[in-house]
Design a protein around this motif. Structure first.
Motif, mmCIF file in Angstrom:
data_model
loop_
_atom_site.group_PDB
_atom_site.id
_atom_site.type_symbol
_atom_site.label_atom_id
_atom_site.label_comp_id
_atom_site.label_asym_id
_atom_site.label_seq_id
_atom_site.Cartn_x
_atom_site.Cartn_y
_atom_site.Cartn_z
ATOM 1 N N GLY A 168 2.111 5.499 -31.715
ATOM 2 C CA GLY A 168 1.060 4.573 -32.108
ATOM 3 C C GLY A 168 0.107 4.204 -31.001
ATOM 4 O O GLY A 168 -0.702 3.292 -31.165
ATOM 5 N N THR A 169 0.187 4.864 -29.852
ATOM 6 C CA THR A 169 -0.731 4.603 -28.751
ATOM 7 C C THR A 169 -1.462 5.900 -28.393
ATOM 8 O O THR A 169 -1.142 6.968 -28.890
ATOM 9 N N ARG A 170 -2.442 5.779 -27.536
ATOM 10 C CA ARG A 170 -3.097 6.963 -26.970
ATOM 11 C C ARG A 170 -3.117 6.804 -25.466
ATOM 12 O O ARG A 170 -3.018 5.688 -24.945
ATOM 13 N N PRO A 171 -3.247 7.886 -24.711
ATOM 14 C CA PRO A 171 -3.327 7.751 -23.258
ATOM 15 C C PRO A 171 -4.595 7.002 -22.844
ATOM 16 O O PRO A 171 -5.594 7.004 -23.564
ATOM 17 N N PHE A 172 -4.552 6.390 -21.683
ATOM 18 C CA PHE A 172 -5.738 5.758 -21.122
ATOM 19 C C PHE A 172 -6.697 6.849 -20.666
ATOM 20 O O PHE A 172 -6.312 7.766 -19.933
ATOM 21 N N GLY A 173 -7.952 6.742 -21.094
ATOM 22 C CA GLY A 173 -8.955 7.739 -20.724
ATOM 23 C C GLY A 173 -9.659 7.391 -19.440
ATOM 24 O O GLY A 173 -10.891 7.420 -19.364
ATOM 25 N N ALA A 174 -8.891 7.034 -18.419
ATOM 26 C CA ALA A 174 -9.468 6.628 -17.132
ATOM 27 C C ALA A 174 -8.559 7.083 -16.012
ATOM 28 O O ALA A 174 -7.342 7.185 -16.174
ATOM 29 N N ALA A 175 -9.166 7.372 -14.864
ATOM 30 C CA ALA A 175 -8.431 7.638 -13.629
ATOM 31 C C ALA A 175 -8.845 6.592 -12.609
ATOM 32 O O ALA A 175 -10.005 6.173 -12.581
ATOM 33 N N LEU A 176 -7.890 6.192 -11.784
ATOM 34 C CA LEU A 176 -8.140 5.116 -10.812
ATOM 35 C C LEU A 176 -7.856 5.580 -9.394
ATOM 36 O O LEU A 176 -6.950 6.394 -9.161
ATOM 37 N N LEU A 177 -8.632 5.044 -8.465
ATOM 38 C CA LEU A 177 -8.325 5.111 -7.051
ATOM 39 C C LEU A 177 -7.948 3.705 -6.607
ATOM 40 O O LEU A 177 -8.724 2.763 -6.807
ATOM 41 N N VAL A 178 -6.767 3.544 -6.047
ATOM 42 C CA VAL A 178 -6.272 2.241 -5.614
ATOM 43 C C VAL A 178 -6.098 2.289 -4.101
ATOM 44 O O VAL A 178 -5.437 3.201 -3.575
ATOM 45 N N GLY A 179 -6.694 1.333 -3.390
ATOM 46 C CA GLY A 179 -6.607 1.377 -1.931
ATOM 47 C C GLY A 179 -6.613 0.013 -1.291
ATOM 48 O O GLY A 179 -6.932 -1.000 -1.926
ATOM 49 N N GLY A 180 -6.263 -0.005 -0.014
ATOM 50 C CA GLY A 180 -6.285 -1.230 0.762
ATOM 51 C C GLY A 180 -5.660 -0.998 2.115
ATOM 52 O O GLY A 180 -5.155 0.090 2.420
ATOM 53 N N VAL A 181 -5.689 -2.038 2.955
ATOM 54 C CA VAL A 181 -5.132 -1.966 4.304
ATOM 55 C C VAL A 181 -4.002 -2.979 4.399
ATOM 56 O O VAL A 181 -4.210 -4.172 4.142
ATOM 57 N N VAL A 182 -2.818 -2.509 4.728
ATOM 58 C CA VAL A 182 -1.657 -3.377 4.917
ATOM 59 C C VAL A 182 -1.184 -3.226 6.355
ATOM 60 O O VAL A 182 -1.857 -2.629 7.184
ATOM 61 N N ASP A 183 0.007 -3.754 6.662
ATOM 62 C CA ASP A 183 0.471 -3.805 8.051
ATOM 63 C C ASP A 183 0.535 -2.430 8.708
ATOM 64 O O ASP A 183 0.287 -2.288 9.906
ATOM 65 N N ASP A 184 0.901 -1.400 7.937
ATOM 66 C CA ASP A 184 1.042 -0.072 8.525
ATOM 67 C C ASP A 184 -0.205 0.783 8.354
ATOM 68 O O ASP A 184 -0.159 2.006 8.506
ATOM 69 N N GLY A 185 -1.347 0.164 8.011
ATOM 70 C CA GLY A 185 -2.601 0.899 7.967
ATOM 71 C C GLY A 185 -3.149 1.099 6.570
ATOM 72 O O GLY A 185 -2.609 0.606 5.582
ATOM 73 N N PRO A 186 -4.264 1.840 6.467
ATOM 74 C CA PRO A 186 -4.919 2.071 5.172
ATOM 75 C C PRO A 186 -4.105 3.015 4.289
ATOM 76 O O PRO A 186 -3.471 3.956 4.784
ATOM 77 N N HIS A 187 -4.174 2.754 2.988
ATOM 78 C CA HIS A 187 -3.528 3.632 2.011
ATOM 79 C C HIS A 187 -4.452 3.799 0.811
ATOM 80 O O HIS A 187 -5.100 2.838 0.378
ATOM 81 N N LEU A 188 -4.485 5.013 0.273
ATOM 82 C CA LEU A 188 -5.341 5.348 -0.865
ATOM 83 C C LEU A 188 -4.538 6.171 -1.855
ATOM 84 O O LEU A 188 -3.989 7.219 -1.502
ATOM 85 N N TYR A 189 -4.467 5.697 -3.109
ATOM 86 C CA TYR A 189 -3.733 6.388 -4.160
ATOM 87 C C TYR A 189 -4.676 6.766 -5.300
ATOM 88 O O TYR A 189 -5.590 6.008 -5.633
ATOM 89 N N GLU A 190 -4.424 7.925 -5.885
ATOM 90 C CA GLU A 190 -5.101 8.343 -7.115
ATOM 91 C C GLU A 190 -4.093 8.313 -8.255
ATOM 92 O O GLU A 190 -2.947 8.764 -8.088
ATOM 93 N N ILE A 191 -4.501 7.784 -9.400
ATOM 94 C CA ILE A 191 -3.650 7.746 -10.590
ATOM 95 C C ILE A 191 -4.405 8.420 -11.731
ATOM 96 O O ILE A 191 -5.508 7.989 -12.075
ATOM 97 N N ASP A 192 -3.821 9.460 -12.316
ATOM 98 C CA ASP A 192 -4.503 10.183 -13.393
ATOM 99 C C ASP A 192 -3.966 9.735 -14.750
ATOM 100 O O ASP A 192 -3.033 8.921 -14.819
ATOM 101 N N PRO A 193 -4.535 10.211 -15.874
ATOM 102 C CA PRO A 193 -4.120 9.710 -17.193
ATOM 103 C C PRO A 193 -2.680 10.017 -17.591
ATOM 104 O O PRO A 193 -2.199 9.480 -18.583
ATOM 105 N N SER A 194 -1.986 10.869 -16.838
ATOM 106 C CA SER A 194 -0.573 11.099 -17.121
ATOM 107 C C SER A 194 0.301 10.000 -16.530
ATOM 108 O O SER A 194 1.497 9.913 -16.843
#
Length: 242
Positions: free
Chosen positions: A129-155
């Motif tokens: 009864g649901t459908r996948p999200f039709g969006a991809a995200l880039l999530v990033g920021g700087v924490v104690d051990d430095g910058p991090h960047l993640y990509e999340i795809d519709p899967s």
């Protein structure tokens, strides 16, 4: 024409085809490819986001097109694909970050937030009864051990990157990033790289009206206003800065 077998597997997101494919997830990826692009670059001391938001009409206010979002003052998201789906996921990320802050008394790191949003996306690929999200995200920021960047795809798959892109033209943008990225870039160099890569995937010259830019460093999330976007385009030697 689709075969009758493929049409049968199209009808449900929870059913694998005989060759191990989820057609609805693949269609969601195609929806992302039709969305205006977003680029993320992890520099030595910052994460830079640059996104191209094309107005559907000259009557639209360009500043109303949000492609880069502040999650909790420290973390940010850039999106491509269906805007409504992306906003729903951004809201989920904000709620998760606030819950973690209240539960543990400290702000969450990039990885837990990225994986929580990825879990939310993945849940939609296995529920009837649901459908996948039709969006991809880039999530990033700087924490104690430095910058991090993640990509999340519709899967719902999260992966950490030094620099990447989602949306229309992402293959050309990623090729530019692979050729030009160098370890140890400072924030200014990372911003110039993100903008020049973004132009590689654009059908037209970038303007300050249509580009969304944010830099995340140890001081937090900073979105650029129109004047600073114009200056950044000038610094990157991209001529259409108005």
């Amino acid at each position: 024409m689709q075969s009758s077998d493929q049409q049968a597997y199209d009808r449900g997101v929870t059913v694998f085809s005989p060759d191990g494919r989820l057609y609805q997830v693949e269609y969601a990826r195609e929806a992302v490819k039709r969305g205006s692009p977003a680029v993320g670059v992890a520099a030595a001391d910052a994460v830079v986001f640059a996104a191209h938001g094309r107005p559907r009409s000259p009557l639209m206010e360009p500043d109303s097109i949000e492609k880069v979002h502040d999650l909790d003052g420290r973390l940010g998201v850039a999106s491509a694909g269906h805007v409504a789906d992306a906003r729903r996921l951004v809201d989920y990320g904000r709620q998760f970050a606030q819950r973690e802050r209240l539960r543990y008394g400290e702000a969450p790191a990039v990885e837990p937030v990225a994986k929580a949003v990825a879990d939310q996306i993945q849940e939609s690929t296995q529920s009837g009864g649901t459908r996948p999200f039709g969006a991809a995200l880039l999530v990033g920021g700087v924490v104690d051990d430095g910058p991090h960047l993640y990509e999340i795809d519709p899967s719902g798959t999260p992966a950490e990157w030094r620099a990447t892109a989602v949306g229309d033209g992402s293959e050309a943008i990623r090729s530019h990033l692979e050729a030009e990225y160098a370890t140890g870039l400072d924030a200014d160099a990372g911003l110039s790289l993100a903008l020049s890569a973004l132009e590689e995937g654009a059908d037209e010259e970038l303007t300050a009206l249509e580009v969304d830019v944010a830099v995340l460093d140890e001081s937090g999330f900073e979105a650029f206003d129109r004047d600073r976007r114009a200056t950044a385009l000038d610094d990157a030697d991209l001529s259409a800065a108005s």
